[in-house]
Design a protein around this motif. Structure first.
Motif, PDB file in Angstrom:
ATOM      1  N   GLY A  11       0.779  -1.237   0.000  1.00 35.57           N
ATOM      2  CA  GLY A  11       0.000   0.000   0.000  1.00 35.57           C
ATOM      3  C   GLY A  11       0.803   1.275   0.000  1.00 35.57           C
ATOM      4  N   VAL A  12       2.046   1.237  -0.462  1.00 41.32           N
ATOM      5  CA  VAL A  12       2.847   2.453  -0.414  1.00 41.32           C
ATOM      6  C   VAL A  12       2.785   3.265  -1.694  1.00 41.32           C
ATOM      7  CG1 VAL A  12       4.487   1.653   1.296  1.00 41.32           C
ATOM      8  CG2 VAL A  12       4.866   1.112  -1.100  1.00 41.32           C
ATOM      9  N   LEU A  13       2.407   2.607  -2.779  1.00 41.07           N
ATOM     10  CA  LEU A  13       2.379   3.331  -4.047  1.00 41.07           C
ATOM     11  C   LEU A  13       1.016   3.160  -4.709  1.00 41.07           C
ATOM     12  CD1 LEU A  13       5.896   2.409  -5.453  1.00 41.07           C
ATOM     13  CD2 LEU A  13       5.139   4.665  -4.723  1.00 41.07           C
ATOM     14  N   PRO A  14       0.592   4.139  -5.493  1.00 42.99           N
ATOM     15  CA  PRO A  14      -0.705   4.008  -6.154  1.00 42.99           C
ATOM     16  C   PRO A  14      -0.683   2.890  -7.192  1.00 42.99           C
ATOM     17  CG  PRO A  14       0.440   5.970  -6.900  1.00 42.99           C
ATOM     18  CD  PRO A  14       1.242   5.425  -5.769  1.00 42.99           C
ATOM     19  N   SER A  15      -1.844   2.365  -7.482  1.00 44.26           N
ATOM     20  CA  SER A  15      -1.893   1.200  -8.366  1.00 44.26           C
ATOM     21  C   SER A  15      -2.034   1.571  -9.831  1.00 44.26           C
ATOM     22  CB  SER A  15      -3.065   0.314  -7.987  1.00 44.26           C
ATOM     23  OG  SER A  15      -4.262   1.053  -8.152  1.00 44.26           O
ATOM     24  N   GLY A  16      -2.170   2.814 -10.154  1.00 45.48           N
ATOM     25  CA  GLY A  16      -2.283   3.139 -11.568  1.00 45.48           C
ATOM     26  C   GLY A  16      -2.625   4.598 -11.751  1.00 45.48           C
ATOM     27  N   GLY A  17      -2.672   4.946 -13.022  1.00 46.85           N
ATOM     28  CA  GLY A  17      -3.050   6.319 -13.334  1.00 46.85           C
ATOM     29  C   GLY A  17      -1.886   7.267 -13.198  1.00 46.85           C
ATOM     30  N   ARG A  18      -2.164   8.488 -13.564  1.00 41.26           N
ATOM     31  CA  ARG A  18      -1.112   9.494 -13.561  1.00 41.26           C
ATOM     32  C   ARG A  18      -1.368  10.473 -12.432  1.00 41.26           C
ATOM     33  NH1 ARG A  18      -0.343  13.871 -18.317  1.00 41.26           N
ATOM     34  NH2 ARG A  18       1.803  14.479 -17.922  1.00 41.26           N
TER      35      ARG A  18
ATOM     36  N   GLY B  35       2.337  25.617 -20.749  1.00 39.44           N
ATOM     37  CA  GLY B  35       1.129  25.065 -21.350  1.00 39.44           C
ATOM     38  C   GLY B  35       1.120  23.548 -21.446  1.00 39.44           C
ATOM     39  N   VAL B  36       2.192  22.911 -21.088  1.00 38.61           N
ATOM     40  CA  VAL B  36       2.234  21.448 -21.146  1.00 38.61           C
ATOM     41  C   VAL B  36       2.138  20.892 -19.728  1.00 38.61           C
ATOM     42  CG1 VAL B  36       3.621  19.470 -21.823  1.00 38.61           C
ATOM     43  CG2 VAL B  36       3.711  21.565 -23.180  1.00 38.61           C
ATOM     44  N   PRO B  37       1.160  20.029 -19.507  1.00 33.36           N
ATOM     45  CA  PRO B  37       1.029  19.476 -18.153  1.00 33.36           C
ATOM     46  C   PRO B  37       2.088  18.414 -17.872  1.00 33.36           C
ATOM     47  CG  PRO B  37      -0.659  18.585 -19.605  1.00 33.36           C
ATOM     48  CD  PRO B  37       0.103  19.584 -20.416  1.00 33.36           C
ATOM     49  N   ILE B  38       2.843  18.646 -16.823  1.00 34.68           N
ATOM     50  CA  ILE B  38       3.908  17.700 -16.486  1.00 34.68           C
ATOM     51  C   ILE B  38       3.687  17.189 -15.078  1.00 34.68           C
ATOM     52  CG2 ILE B  38       6.382  17.468 -16.159  1.00 34.68           C
ATOM     53  CD1 ILE B  38       6.917  19.238 -18.290  1.00 34.68           C
ATOM     54  N   SER B  39       3.716  15.865 -14.916  1.00 34.75           N
ATOM     55  CA  SER B  39       3.465  15.328 -13.586  1.00 34.75           C
ATOM     56  C   SER B  39       4.742  15.013 -12.828  1.00 34.75           C
ATOM     57  CB  SER B  39       2.602  14.055 -13.681  1.00 34.75           C
ATOM     58  OG  SER B  39       3.411  12.973 -14.097  1.00 34.75           O
ATOM     59  N   LEU B  40       5.881  15.113 -13.515  1.00 33.08           N
ATOM     60  CA  LEU B  40       7.117  14.744 -12.839  1.00 33.08           C
ATOM     61  C   LEU B  40       7.545  15.781 -11.811  1.00 33.08           C
ATOM     62  CD1 LEU B  40       9.228  13.424 -15.850  1.00 33.08           C
ATOM     63  CD2 LEU B  40       8.065  12.098 -14.114  1.00 33.08           C
ATOM     64  N   LEU B  41       6.899  16.934 -11.842  1.00 32.88           N
ATOM     65  CA  LEU B  41       7.347  17.978 -10.932  1.00 32.88           C
ATOM     66  C   LEU B  41       6.583  17.994  -9.624  1.00 32.88           C
ATOM     67  CD1 LEU B  41       7.812  20.800 -13.551  1.00 32.88           C
ATOM     68  CD2 LEU B  41       9.561  19.462 -12.463  1.00 32.88           C
ATOM     69  N   THR B  42       5.638  17.069  -9.453  1.00 37.46           N
ATOM     70  CA  THR B  42       4.925  16.995  -8.186  1.00 37.46           C
ATOM     71  C   THR B  42       5.264  15.698  -7.488  1.00 37.46           C
ATOM     72  OG1 THR B  42       3.054  15.849  -9.173  1.00 37.46           O
ATOM     73  CG2 THR B  42       2.982  18.247  -9.157  1.00 37.46           C
ATOM     74  N   VAL B  43       5.202  15.703  -6.188  1.00 42.73           N
ATOM     75  CA  VAL B  43       5.501  14.483  -5.431  1.00 42.73           C
ATOM     76  C   VAL B  43       4.492  13.406  -5.782  1.00 42.73           C
ATOM     77  CG1 VAL B  43       5.629  13.483  -3.138  1.00 42.73           C
ATOM     78  CG2 VAL B  43       6.530  15.763  -3.551  1.00 42.73           C
ATOM     79  N   ASP B  44       3.225  13.823  -5.866  1.00 45.42           N
ATOM     80  CA  ASP B  44       2.187  12.858  -6.204  1.00 45.42           C
ATOM     81  C   ASP B  44       2.462  12.255  -7.588  1.00 45.42           C
ATOM     82  OD1 ASP B  44      -1.124  12.851  -7.333  1.00 45.42           O
ATOM     83  OD2 ASP B  44      -0.322  11.528  -5.789  1.00 45.42           O
ATOM     84  N   GLY B  45       2.897  13.117  -8.490  1.00 43.03           N
ATOM     85  CA  GLY B  45       3.201  12.652  -9.834  1.00 43.03           C
ATOM     86  C   GLY B  45       4.318  11.620  -9.815  1.00 43.03           C
ATOM     87  N   LEU B  46       5.346  11.918  -9.019  1.00 42.21           N
ATOM     88  CA  LEU B  46       6.469  10.990  -8.950  1.00 42.21           C
ATOM     89  C   LEU B  46       6.045   9.656  -8.369  1.00 42.21           C
ATOM     90  CD1 LEU B  46       9.326  13.377  -7.815  1.00 42.21           C
ATOM     91  CD2 LEU B  46       9.140  12.190  -9.990  1.00 42.21           C
ATOM     92  N   ARG B  47       5.177   9.693  -7.375  1.00 35.23           N
ATOM     93  CA  ARG B  47       4.700   8.431  -6.810  1.00 35.23           C
ATOM     94  C   ARG B  47       3.981   7.586  -7.852  1.00 35.23           C
ATOM     95  NH1 ARG B  47       0.780   8.823  -2.753  1.00 35.23           N
ATOM     96  NH2 ARG B  47       1.267   6.718  -2.066  1.00 35.23           N
ATOM     97  N   HIS B  48       3.245   8.256  -8.707  1.00 37.76           N
ATOM     98  CA  HIS B  48       2.505   7.510  -9.716  1.00 37.76           C
ATOM     99  C   HIS B  48       3.379   6.989 -10.831  1.00 37.76           C
ATOM    100  CE1 HIS B  48      -1.217   9.145  -7.937  1.00 37.76           C
ATOM    101  NE2 HIS B  48      -1.785   8.119  -8.544  1.00 37.76           N
ATOM    102  N   VAL B  49       4.420   7.705 -11.142  1.00 36.53           N
ATOM    103  CA  VAL B  49       5.215   7.299 -12.300  1.00 36.53           C
ATOM    104  C   VAL B  49       6.276   6.256 -11.944  1.00 36.53           C
ATOM    105  CG1 VAL B  49       7.206   8.869 -12.291  1.00 36.53           C
ATOM    106  CG2 VAL B  49       6.053   8.357 -14.416  1.00 36.53           C
TER     107      VAL B  49
END
Lengths: 322, 580
Positions: free
Chosen positions: A159-166, A174-188
């Protein structure tokens, strides 16, 4: 150098033109989209109207010219399924795939190169042999299986990491980037790791072979005779020579990462281009397929040119040849 | 322990698993002294020198002995301490200038890092010292060339850069492992003279490893001779040459002597009336140089320019020259391996310059070639007897495999090898044996002319002599003509009847052996001969290292028409290029 760039640019354009022809012909052979888009009980008139609106009644060469004209104007038509510009649909999903590919690429570099150096320099130690042996698994384990195992292990059991999605995104130019958020990093993390496994194994082997090639050379012996520290010899003398084959080969690999991340995206529900293209092929959404192929071709051409440039930057002997 | 000795090696032993590669080696190097460590391949001289700085490959280990440098045993020092000494108090330079420098770093950087590794200084200070050092080793335009990469320098220049890197910290001892073996003769003379100057200036001792007794006679104070990992003899240089005690030392000296074969009985010129077999007239071969924006032809390398000579039956014509002289290109043209731009080749009276396939096939039976690299010339997947039988079968000169094998066995015997060895693969033979196999291969086609393109250059000194003697013997037995291409004057002296000297694509002098060697008429021939090192210790001393003369490739822009070659007679059959 400038002339070389111009020449390469022209070559790339040539490739893209040939690609448009191949794509167009190929796509037109794979089936009749009207059969899918039209409900079976539609009348012949409805069907005819659909065909006319999609311009499928024009002769093939005419359709090709229209297509080229549109392509040069940046428009390959509306997606049959989404009914908006095909290119827009793809571009909307592209950042996600590129993020995933770059994350996987970064992992392969950060994990693969040090491990490869270790295996090459300390060849007969237990650690090196273990790593080399385990790297075989990286080649052989199917991506979807390892992806599912990761999900089960990290998301369900621990249960430490999300199971899917971005994850959450941040808008950069103008380009959405998820690598710059902690939540994003957890998902990727998990999808990138899954995708990167093969690349890491490959990188370990590549670097190890490179080290074994370079270590016995005369110039390394000379460097030792100069009394340089081992650290300097590895990280300056060996590494710089090593980078040439590594950059060349792994640069090409970046293209394939972007193009073939389908399985991983499917397993992790990652909203990228991979799933999009598979669905489009099933739906015979021609404009989308065409747009995807053209964008990929252009991307590959650009990556190849960048690899060539970096190759020349790393190896001064190549610059002379140009 | 003499307090004057910089380095003392005592009872050194080096082992690879259970084989003893070096056994019981002891010598010392004194202050300001040059000690020559002489031997052929497999003698253990390189391993001995590598062990001094703990540079042995991982699989080898020192099994016994001490190496004392200024009182400390180098073999027992921890790696960190050895690193402080390497490049600083003891330096080493290697044989191949092409591979000793890191190809992806500038030369200035590679010399600078030695300085910075051993004493704290800023980049600017280090760079200033490097520039001074480059100027000292006479690299022209030093400040600008600091930022150039190794591949933009010639071999001789690279070796100078390597020397600069090795002595920039002013070491007490310089270990030089065959530093001039891979260089041309005139470049070798310059580099040796540079080393001598630096040695005198810095008060440095030198441990010089070589297989060439000519070099030893020129620069060494004392000599240690090694064979098969053991010391054979050691003595001051004068004594070694005047009274060599061990038979191996005597053999080495005999093999290296360049000018001492006055009583050669093969006679010059060749016995019998002169019967031309191969005649070359006005041969010109040029190679395009591509470049510029669109890869067009911007110039041509005039590799061979208006070359003419004739070879008679049963005689050996030697072509002597350095890199870029065009000698190999000429030899290859004779076999149709490249396409000349103009000129004619007459083989037994028939013109063969049009190079259509049938013509060249006929050429290639009558004219055979032996190449330089014994390790690259034989297909590693063919057994020896198959390698010899193959051309016989292809050209239907034999009725079947059995007969071809018989012939192969016969010729193997002719070259001094046991016919039973025909079943073996090339990697099971030594370099000298492989050259013999190549000779057998050429012989089996019963040629009229054999072209030996640096055929003995890659061999050890004593092997060289044996292979040359074999060639001479074969020439007498079969009355074969030979074109012997070489840069090695001593080999040429041993085998040729006439000598042609090539420089920048032209024949600058041609004549009977004795005449060319004793009364050289062209300035280049004189330069070449004076750079050739002799084993006559009374002639020690090298000319001062003046500005290095680069061996230029004769590249000219498109459309340049060079003057035709006119020769002037200076003696019986002795011609020299008439300067315009």
């Amino acid at each position: 150098m400038f002339l070389w760039l111009v020449k390469r640019g022209l070559q790339a354009v040539g490739v893209i033109v040939v690609m448009t022809l191949l794509v167009f012909i190929g796509v037109n052979v794979i089936g009749d989209p009207t059969a899918i888009l039209v409900p079976p009980e539609a009348s012949a008139a409805d069907r005819a109207r659909l065909v006319a609106s999609l311009q499928l009644d024009l002769p093939l060469w005419h359709q090709y010219l229209l297509f080229l004209k549109g392509f040069l104007g940046g428009n390959v038509g509306n997606s049959f399924v989404y009914n908006t510009s095909a290119i827009d649909v793809i571009l909307q999903r592209m950042p996600a795939t590129i993020e995933l590919a770059l994350a996987a690429y970064a992992m392969s570099i950060v994990i693969g190169i040090p491990l490869g150096l270790y295996c090459g320099l300390r060849e007969n130690t237990l650690g090196a042999r273990l790593v080399t042996g385990i790297s075989v698994l990286g080649f052989s384990i199917p991506t979807f299986w390892i992806g599912i195992v990761f999900i089960i292990l990290f998301a369900v059991d621990l249960g430490v990491l999300p199971s899917g999605g971005r994850g959450a995104t941040v808008d950069v130019l103008g380009v959405p980037i998820s690598l710059l958020t902690v939540d994003g990093l957890r998902h990727v993390l998990l999808p990138a790791l899954t995708l990167a496994l093969f690349k890491i194994a490959f990188m370990i082997r590549l670097v190890k072979a490179g080290v074994k090639d370079i270590l016995p050379t005369q110039y390394i012996t000379f460097a030792r005779a100069k009394g340089l520290s081992p650290r300097r010899i590895v990280f300056v003398h060996i590494l710089k020579n090593l980078m040439i084959p590594v950059v060349t080969i792994s640069g090409m690999e970046l293209g394939t990462l972007i193009a073939f991340s389908v399985v991983t995206e499917t397993v992790f529900g990652w909203p990228g281009m991979g799933k999009l293209i598979v669905d489009s092929i099933n739906m015979l959404d021609r404009p989308l397929i065409v747009a995807y192929l053209m964008i990929m071709t252009a991307l590959f051409c650009v990556i190849n040119i960048v690899v060539d440039i970096s190759y020349a930057l790393l190896d001064p002997r190549i610059r002379v040849a140009q | 322990m003499s307090s004057d000795a910089i380095l003392e090696v005592e009872n050194l032993g080096i082992r690879l698993r259970d084989r003893q590669l070096v056994k019981n080696v002891s010598f010392s190097v004194g202050r300001n002294e040059t000690l020559a460590l002489v031997g052929e391949s497999g003698s253990g001289k390189t391993l001995t020198s590598l062990s001094i700085m703990q540079l042995l490959p991982r699989a080898l280990s020192v099994s016994s002995g001490r190496i004392l440098f200024q009182g400390r045993n180098l073999l027992e020092l921890p790696a960190r301490e050895v690193r402080k000494i390497s490049g600083n108090r003891v330096s080493m330079i290697f044989q191949e200038p092409m591979s000793t420098l890191n190809p992806v770093m500038t030369v200035g950087y590679q010399v600078r890092e030695v300085l910075k590794a051993h004493s704290p200084m800023t980049n600017a200070e280090a760079e200033a010292q490097v520039v001074r050092m480059f100027e000292r080793v006479r690299i022209p335009d030093a400040r600008r060339r600091l930022n150039d990469y190794p591949h933009t320098f010639s071999g001789g220049m690279r070796q100078r850069i390597i020397i600069a890197a090795a002595i920039v910290c002013k070491p007490d001892l310089l270990i030089a492992d065959e530093p001039t073996t891979a260089l041309d003769i005139t470049v070798q003379a310059q580099v040796l003279s540079l080393l001598r100057e630096l040695q005198d200036e810095y008060g440095m001792s030198v441990l010089f490893i070589t297989h060439d007794m000519g070099v030893v006679a020129t620069i060494a104070d004392r000599v240690v001779v090694m064979r098969s990992g053991e010391m054979v003899e050691t003595a001051p240089v004068e004594r070694i040459f005047r009274q060599p005690e061990h038979s191996y030392t005597q053999e080495l000296i005999r093999s290296s002597s360049a000018f001492e074969l006055d009583d050669r009985d093969a006679g010059d010129p060749a016995p019998g009336p002169f019967e031309p077999v191969l005649s070359v007239q006005g041969l010109t071969t040029r190679f395009d140089v591509k470049g510029g924006a669109w890869g067009g032809r911007i110039g041509q390398v005039h590799a061979v320019e208006d070359v003419s000579f004739t070879i008679g039956k049963g005689e050996t014509l030697a072509i002597v020259g350095e890199s870029g002289s065009g000698k190999s290109t000429t030899g290859r043209a004779l076999l149709g391996l490249n396409r000349p731009n103009s000129g004619s080749i007459l083989y037994k009276g028939r013109r063969v310059s049009r190079f259509d396939p049938d013509e060249t096939r006929h050429l290639r039976t009558g004219i055979q070639m032996i190449f330089q690299d014994p390790f690259g010339s034989l297909n590693p997947r063919l057994r020896i007897r198959d390698a010899i039988a193959e051309p016989l079968l292809c050209r239907k000169l034999c009725s079947g495999k059995a007969e071809a094998y018989e012939r192969a066995a016969f010729y193997l015997e002719q070259v001094g090898l046991d016919p039973a060895m025909g079943e073996r693969y090339p990697h099971e033979f030594s370099g000298g044996q492989r050259q013999r196999i190549s000779i057998a291969k050429s012989l089996s086609l019963q040629p009229d002319v054999i072209v030996a393109d640096e055929a003995v250059s890659a061999l050890d000194v004593t092997t060289k002599v044996r292979v040359i003697d074999l060639l001479k013997q074969i020439q007498e037995t079969y009355n074969i003509s030979m074109l012997f291409i070489s840069h090695d004057i001593s080999a040429v002296n041993r085998i040729s009847h006439r000598i042609a000297v090539m420089y920048m694509g032209r024949v600058v002098e041609i004549g009977p052996r004795r005449a060319v060697l004793r009364e050289p008429a062209h300035e280049y021939t004189r330069r070449l001969l004076s750079a050739t090192l002799t084993t006559d210790t009374s002639k020690r001393g090298l000319a001062v290292d003046s500005a290095p003369r680069e061996l230029v490739s004769p590249i000219h822009p498109v459309g340049y028409e060079p003057a035709p070659c006119r020769m002037r007679e200076v003696g019986a059959g002795h011609f020299v290029l008439a300067e315009i």
